[in-house]
Motif scaffolding. Structure first.
Motif, PDB file in Angstrom:
ATOM      1  N   ASN A  27      22.860 -43.781 -12.489  1.00 30.68           N
ATOM      2  CA  ASN A  27      23.245 -42.593 -13.228  1.00 30.68           C
ATOM      3  C   ASN A  27      24.068 -41.692 -12.328  1.00 30.68           C
ATOM      4  OD1 ASN A  27      21.612 -43.171 -15.620  1.00 30.68           O
ATOM      5  ND2 ASN A  27      19.878 -42.873 -14.243  1.00 30.68           N
ATOM      6  N   GLU A  28      24.704 -40.709 -12.966  1.00 36.63           N
ATOM      7  CA  GLU A  28      25.427 -39.728 -12.181  1.00 36.63           C
ATOM      8  C   GLU A  28      24.431 -38.803 -11.478  1.00 36.63           C
ATOM      9  OE1 GLU A  28      29.030 -36.700 -13.121  1.00 36.63           O
ATOM     10  OE2 GLU A  28      28.858 -38.693 -13.994  1.00 36.63           O
ATOM     11  N   SER A  55      21.890 -38.588 -23.575  1.00 29.53           N
ATOM     12  CA  SER A  55      22.742 -38.802 -22.414  1.00 29.53           C
ATOM     13  C   SER A  55      24.180 -39.099 -22.825  1.00 29.53           C
ATOM     14  CB  SER A  55      22.123 -39.925 -21.575  1.00 29.53           C
ATOM     15  OG  SER A  55      23.094 -40.551 -20.808  1.00 29.53           O
ATOM     16  N   ARG A  85      22.472 -33.131 -19.982  1.00 30.33           N
ATOM     17  CA  ARG A  85      22.014 -33.445 -18.626  1.00 30.33           C
ATOM     18  C   ARG A  85      20.656 -32.840 -18.303  1.00 30.33           C
ATOM     19  NH1 ARG A  85      25.162 -35.514 -14.829  1.00 30.33           N
ATOM     20  NH2 ARG A  85      23.109 -36.287 -14.238  1.00 30.33           N
ATOM     21  N   GLY A 102      18.991 -40.079 -16.177  1.00 32.05           N
ATOM     22  CA  GLY A 102      19.786 -39.020 -15.568  1.00 32.05           C
ATOM     23  C   GLY A 102      19.700 -37.677 -16.266  1.00 32.05           C
ATOM     24  N   LEU A 142      16.854 -38.413  -9.679  1.00 33.46           N
ATOM     25  CA  LEU A 142      17.878 -37.621 -10.366  1.00 33.46           C
ATOM     26  C   LEU A 142      18.926 -37.094  -9.387  1.00 33.46           C
ATOM     27  CD1 LEU A 142      15.452 -35.788 -12.783  1.00 33.46           C
ATOM     28  CD2 LEU A 142      17.372 -37.222 -13.510  1.00 33.46           C
ATOM     29  N   GLY A 174      20.884 -40.110  -8.318  1.00 34.06           N
ATOM     30  CA  GLY A 174      21.385 -40.972  -9.392  1.00 34.06           C
ATOM     31  C   GLY A 174      20.931 -42.409  -9.194  1.00 34.06           C
TER      32      GLY A 174
END
Ligand code: SF4
Lengths: 468, 208
Positions: free
Chosen positions: B3-4, B95, B100, B119, B175, B178
């Motif tokens: 994830n970002e 998402s 976010r 994320g 988180l 990511g």
């Protein structure tokens, strides 16, 4: 200090303590169905990750498939076929055991797992499905997970799990005759609320629980997710061992004896301490039915729809009013005055042989009321075959019920099989949420007996009166 | 897969404060048409967002449809957010839509875990703090944005008032970085294999 049954299972499976109350837990069994399992398998494959324990992973088709006789891969649910084809291919590619359409073992995941002894006492079992707690009835630690967690379990044979708190629900005495495990589950929800077991793994204990057969225990544990529990379990005893012996995936020969010896240890010690204890006496429980759109909105079938003041400790004014309006009922109205459009017997809560037998006993020699659509969907093809061997199908059909192939069917609505717009349904399922069984359907959860009695009466009815 | 990373972010925040927003409300079953994780954003809150079931005519009264809430990245919710079915589609839909973080007094635990894996930061704050945030935002949503600082575990209201929250270390790390949980776990591959071998000797019947 002694340990609870849950702690014994947890300790035997914790590979590592990850800190912050989280453990890396070994997973013994993974069950997948075509609705959520296909996603996990596909995304695993996209990431080039193999299934670590393919022989301990089982796949079934239950959620999306039709249940009408003569069904094929084509589904009433738009795009349902995609799920079926994707699941079949993914299961074959990964070398997993698949209970496909046409397989005599096909059925609802929480029905076929016990039936084939895939779930065993003391195992950890996960499935991307919230009613996985059902399988705790055999003394396993079985819980529902999301698809990414399913991927994690498939790729590593472990899960990172926050250890839940422990709760014991002791049910002393015996259920009165005509009162079923479903009534007990609804009673507990009504009494303690649908967040009553939040964050806990529940152990059901006490004389009334011991007295239940395995199928009754499955029904009781099934609704632990409606209770907001992490999961539920009942420590395994001779009733469970007898049920499992000689089933397809049960241990055989010397392994069986060794297994039983080890399973006997998985009881909560007398000095084990639970974080929370609840107690009720089984004699408090009577046949129950839900009036609203949350499983906690349950009441005795002999009663009247509660006024707000009676439920204000749990329901907000907004949700109470909304439930009454949605269900098109009024406070103070006798629940038995409600005419029904449909009756449904099925789902992982109540679709096993004993459920069908008890419903058939009420239906025998009687007819479903005019204008009521009545449907019976056995939980698995094995249940269906066993019921037919006893002639139960004839009783259902002669009474005016449809008799279908195994699957989840109208337990939930996803664009496929459904009840009609705003129809009132008495149902042996576990969720009465808005539009759960069709567009704006009005669901009333009850035992299979109550569903059968109501189908005959054309309105919500007390099964004890019909049986008499 | 990954994830970002989420370090800190300032964004438009939409209040959808109702108790027990379940996964069926977040993404109705009928909107889950594809087998994969994609194509779900359109179905997000479909029952509230559109005027008719299955339709695509926007309901102008629904907060996410109001022009001043364009580009919403954070949601303020009510207690027991994400209850109901364990399906992960709810987190995927949020998402893909671009959400976010969800700020709520409490979350369904399965949904909460699904957020972290996808994320989305699940921020638990008391209901009165959330009401305060909502009141501040509503005055001018596009201009009065909320800052969520995951490094400091602080939510900053548009007027600068700070609310601190807690998140387990592992979820926070995932988180922040990511990270994908499978990669982290597979670092222990040898440990898991050894554990399984010992277990196989003790409980051979489990290994089919
Ligand atoms: S029968 Fe209903 S509750 Fe059970 S697994 Fe199927 S859809 Fe879920």
């Amino acid at each position: 200090m002694g340990k609870t049954a849950f702690e014994k299972i947890w300790d035997a499976h914790q590979v590592a303590d990850l800190g912050g109350g989280t453990g890396l837990v070994l997973i013994d069994r993974i069950m997948l169905h075509e609705r959520t399992g296909s996603v996990a398998l596909e995304s695993l494959k996209a990431a080039n990750r193999p299934v670590v324990a393919p022989r301990q992973t089982f796949v079934t088709m239950d959620h999306v498939v039709d249940t009408l006789p003569g069904r094929t891969d084509k589904t009433i649910m738009p795009t349902g076929t995609n799920f079926i084809l994707a699941t079949r291919k993914a299961a074959q590619d990964a070398g997993l055991t698949l209970f496909d359409l046409g397989d005599p073992r096909q059925g609802i995941v929480h029905v076929i797992s016990p039936e084939n002894a895939i779930v065993l006492p003391g195992v950890t079992l996960v499935c991307p499905d919230s009613h996985t707690c059902t399988q705790g009835a055999l003394g396993a630690l079985a819980w529902g997970i999301g698809s990414s967690e399913a991927e994690h379990a498939l790729a590593t044979a472990t899960l990172r799990v926050k250890k839940p708190k422990t709760m014991r629900v002791t049910i002393s005495g015996r259920l009165a005759s005509g009162v079923t495990p479903k009534d007990l589950a609804l009673y507990l929800l009504g009494k303690f609320g649908s967040s009553g077991a939040k964050g806990h793994v529940v152990e059901y204990a006490g004389e009334a629980v011991r007295a239940l057969d395995v199928e009754g225990r499955l029904t009781l544990c099934n609704m632990a997710t409606e209770f907001s529990a992490f999961s539920a379990l009942i420590a395994a005893d001779d009733v469970v061992f007898e049920y499992l012996k000689d089933r397809p995936y049960a241990p055989k020969g010397a392994d069986w004896d060794r297994a039983v010896t080890s399973w006997r240890q998985l009881q909560s010690d007398a000095d084990a301490v639970f974080d929370t204890e609840l107690e009720i006496d089984a004699s408090e429980v009577t046949p129950m039915v839900t009036w609203g759109t949350s499983p906690q909105q349950a009441m005795p079938v002999t009663g009247t729809v509660p006024v707000f003041e009676d439920v204000s400790h749990r329901d907000s004014r907004e949700s109470y009013d909304r439930a009454l309006k949605y269900q098109a009922i009024e406070a103070g109205q006798a629940i038995q005055s409600l005419k029904i459009d449909a009756a449904f017997i099925g789902s992982c809560t109540n679709s096993r042989l004993s459920d069908l037998r008890r419903a058939a006993a009420i239906l025998k020699g009687r007819k479903v009321a005019d204008g009521v659509k009545a449907i019976c969907v056995p939980g698995s093809m094995k249940v269906k075959a066993a019921a037919e061997a006893e002639g139960l199908d004839k009783i259902f059909l002669e009474a005016g019920f449809e008799w279908r192939e195994a699957g989840c069917s109208m337990c939930f609505f996803a664009g496929g099989e459904a009840m009609g717009f705003q129809e009132r349904v008495v149902t042996s399922t576990n969720r009465n949420f808005e539009s759960r069984q069709g567009p704006e359907t009005r669901s009333h959860l009850a035992s299979p007996e109550t569903v059968a009695a109501s189908a005959i009466a054309g309105k919500i009815a007390d099964p004890r009166e019909v049986a008499a | 897969m990954s994830n970002e990373p989420f370090r800190q972010m300032t964004a438009v925040t939409a209040p959808i404060i109702r108790e027990n927003i379940d996964t069926d409300i977040i993404i109705p079953s009928r909107e889950m048409k594809s087998v994969g994780k994609q194509g779900l954003a359109e179905g997000l809150f479909a029952g509230w967002r559109y005027t008719a079931i299955g339709g695509r005519d926007l309901n102008p009264d629904f907060v996410l449809n109001k022009p001043e809430y364009a580009g919403t990245r954070f949601i303020l919710g009510g207690s027991n957010f994400g209850c109901g079915s364990s399906r992960e589609h709810a987190a995927w839909a949020l998402s893909e839509y671009g959400i976010r973080a969800v700020v709520a007094p409490s979350f369904n635990p399965i949904f909460r875990g699904n957020c972290v894996r996808n994320g989305i930061v699940p921020v638990e704050l008391p209901a009165d703090s959330i009401a305060e945030l909502a009141a501040q935002v509503e005055a001018d949503p596009a201009a009065r944005q909320v800052n969520i600082d995951l490094e400091a575990c602080i939510v900053r209201a548009p007027n600068g008032k700070e609310f601190s929250f807690a998140l387990e270390p592992e979820a926070r790390e995932m988180l922040l970085e990511g990270l994908d949980a499978i990669e982290i776990t597979l670092k222990r591959r040898a440990e898991i294999s050894a554990f399984r071998e010992a277990d196989r000797a003790a409980r051979p019947w489990v290994y089919l």
